[in-house]
Motif scaffolding. Structure first.
Motif, PDB file in Angstrom:
ATOM      1  N   PRO A 143       1.012  -1.025  -0.030  1.00 55.35           N
ATOM      2  CA  PRO A 143       0.086   0.267  -0.336  1.00 55.35           C
ATOM      3  C   PRO A 143       0.431   1.632  -0.130  1.00 55.35           C
ATOM      4  O   PRO A 143       2.057   1.321   0.183  1.00 55.35           O
ATOM      5  CB  PRO A 143      -1.005   0.371   1.181  1.00 55.35           C
ATOM      6  N   GLU A 179     -12.669   4.742  -6.955  1.00 57.61           N
ATOM      7  CA  GLU A 179     -12.330   3.004  -6.726  1.00 57.61           C
ATOM      8  C   GLU A 179     -11.217   3.233  -5.473  1.00 57.61           C
ATOM      9  O   GLU A 179     -10.991   2.984  -4.389  1.00 57.61           O
ATOM     10  CB  GLU A 179     -11.001   3.183  -7.443  1.00 57.61           C
ATOM     11  N   ALA A 180     -10.512   5.007  -5.455  1.00 56.62           N
ATOM     12  CA  ALA A 180      -9.380   5.420  -4.402  1.00 56.62           C
ATOM     13  C   ALA A 180     -10.386   5.723  -3.111  1.00 56.62           C
ATOM     14  O   ALA A 180      -9.551   4.918  -2.184  1.00 56.62           O
ATOM     15  CB  ALA A 180      -8.911   6.685  -4.972  1.00 56.62           C
ATOM     16  N   GLN A 183     -11.258   2.440  -0.992  1.00 59.46           N
ATOM     17  CA  GLN A 183     -10.590   1.280  -0.695  1.00 59.46           C
ATOM     18  C   GLN A 183      -9.845   2.055   0.926  1.00 59.46           C
ATOM     19  O   GLN A 183      -9.826   3.389   1.734  1.00 59.46           O
ATOM     20  CB  GLN A 183      -8.824   1.943  -1.398  1.00 59.46           C
ATOM     21  N   THR A 186      -5.047   3.584   0.534  1.00 55.70           N
ATOM     22  CA  THR A 186      -5.069   3.708  -1.016  1.00 55.70           C
ATOM     23  C   THR A 186      -3.893   2.723  -1.448  1.00 55.70           C
ATOM     24  O   THR A 186      -2.094   2.879  -1.309  1.00 55.70           O
ATOM     25  CB  THR A 186      -4.077   5.625  -1.157  1.00 55.70           C
ATOM     26  N   ASP A 187      -3.993   2.037  -2.580  1.00 60.80           N
ATOM     27  CA  ASP A 187      -2.588   1.394  -2.796  1.00 60.80           C
ATOM     28  C   ASP A 187      -2.015   2.057  -4.723  1.00 60.80           C
ATOM     29  O   ASP A 187      -2.971   2.173  -5.415  1.00 60.80           O
ATOM     30  CB  ASP A 187      -3.420  -0.246  -3.682  1.00 60.80           C
ATOM     31  N   LEU A 191      -3.578   1.520  -8.362  1.00 63.75           N
ATOM     32  CA  LEU A 191      -4.517   2.676  -9.182  1.00 63.75           C
ATOM     33  C   LEU A 191      -4.061   3.433 -10.506  1.00 63.75           C
ATOM     34  O   LEU A 191      -5.062   3.436 -10.697  1.00 63.75           O
ATOM     35  CB  LEU A 191      -3.886   3.488  -7.924  1.00 63.75           C
TER      36      LEU A 191
END
Length: 203
Positions: A143, A179-180, A183, A186-187, A191
Motif C-alpha cells: 500500500p 476506486e481510491a 480503499q 490507498t494502493d 490505481l
C-alpha cells in the motif's frame, strides 16, 4: 557501480526520492510502488542501478534485488531505455512480467505507455529466455505509505512521467477516484493500473 543506498529519506516526490547517505542527498528515481514504501525521516535501503550517459548520471532505486535485476534484463531489449523499463515496472511487478512473457500475453504488455502491439510482440521474443519462469502466486502490492502529497498528485505525476499529457492524466485520476475512495489504504500500484486501463480505452 553504486549497488545500494541506505539512510534516512529526506524527500519523496511522484517520481523520485532523496536518500541521505553520509551527509549527501542521493536522488533516486523509483516506481510509484517503491516510493509508496518510503516515509520521510525514516531509514530506507534501496538497491540501485546507475545509468551513465554522455550528459547525465541517473540513479534508479528498487525495493529489492529481484526488481533491480528485472530492470537490467528489460534494458537488454533493443529500443528499451531506462524510462520505458521503469514504466514496465511501474505497471507490473517482476513476477507479473515473467508471467506475461511466459504466456506470450502481448495484450497485457500494451498497458505500458509507448508499447504498442508490434513492440509488445517483439519484446516477448527478446525476453523469452531472459526473465525466467514466474515464481508462483503474484505477490500482493504494497500500500501507499503516508507521503508528502495526496494520492491524486502522486498518480497524476506518475502518469505524466510515463508520457501522458496533463489533461489525460487529469481525466484518468478523476476516473479512478471512486476506486481510491473505496480503499481502506490507498494502493497507488492498483490505481495506476486502473488509470492506464482507462486511458487505453479512450485512445
Amino acid at each position: 557501480m553504486i549497488a545500494f543506498v541506505q539512510g534516512p529519506v529526506a524527500a519523496v516526490t511522484a517520481g523520485s526520492a532523496v536518500v541521505e547517505v553520509g551527509g549527501v542527498g542521493m536522488l533516486v528515481k523509483c516506481t510509484p510502488r517503491t516510493l509508496g514504501t518510503l516515509r520521510i525521516g525514516e531509514p530506507a535501503r534501496l538497491t540501485t542501478a546507475l545509468i551513465v550517459k554522455e550528459d547525465s548520471l541517473t540513479l534508479y532505486g528498487f525495493a529489492d534485488e529481484d526488481e533491480r535485476a528485472t530492470f537490467e534484463v528489460l534494458l537488454t531489449a533493443s529500443g528499451v531505455a531506462a524510462t520505458m523499463a521503469l514504466g514496465m515496472l511501474a505497471v507490473f511487478t517482476p513476477d507479473e512480467l515473467r508471467r506475461i512473457v511466459a504466456q506470450g500475453d502481448a495484450k497485457s504488455l500494451t498497458a505500458v505507455p509507448r508499447i504498442g502491439p508490434k513492440l509488445a510482440q517483439k519484446l516477448l521474443l527478446e525476453y523469452k529466455d531472459k526473465l525466467g519462469a514466474p515464481s508462483g502466486a503474484v505477490p500482493a502490492q504494497k500500500p501507499l505509505a503516508a507521503g508528502p502529497a495526496p494520492w491524486s498528485e502522486q498518480l497524476h505525476a506518475a502518469l505524466v512521467g510515463l508520457g501522458y499529457a496533463p489533461r489525460e492524466a487529469d481525466e484518468a485520476v478523476t476516473a479512478v477516484t471512486p476506486e481510491a475512495e473505496a480503499q481502506a489504504v490507498t494502493d497507488v500500484g492498483a490505481l495506476l493500473k486502473a488509470a492506464l486501463r482507462t486511458l487505453n480505452r479512450t485512445r
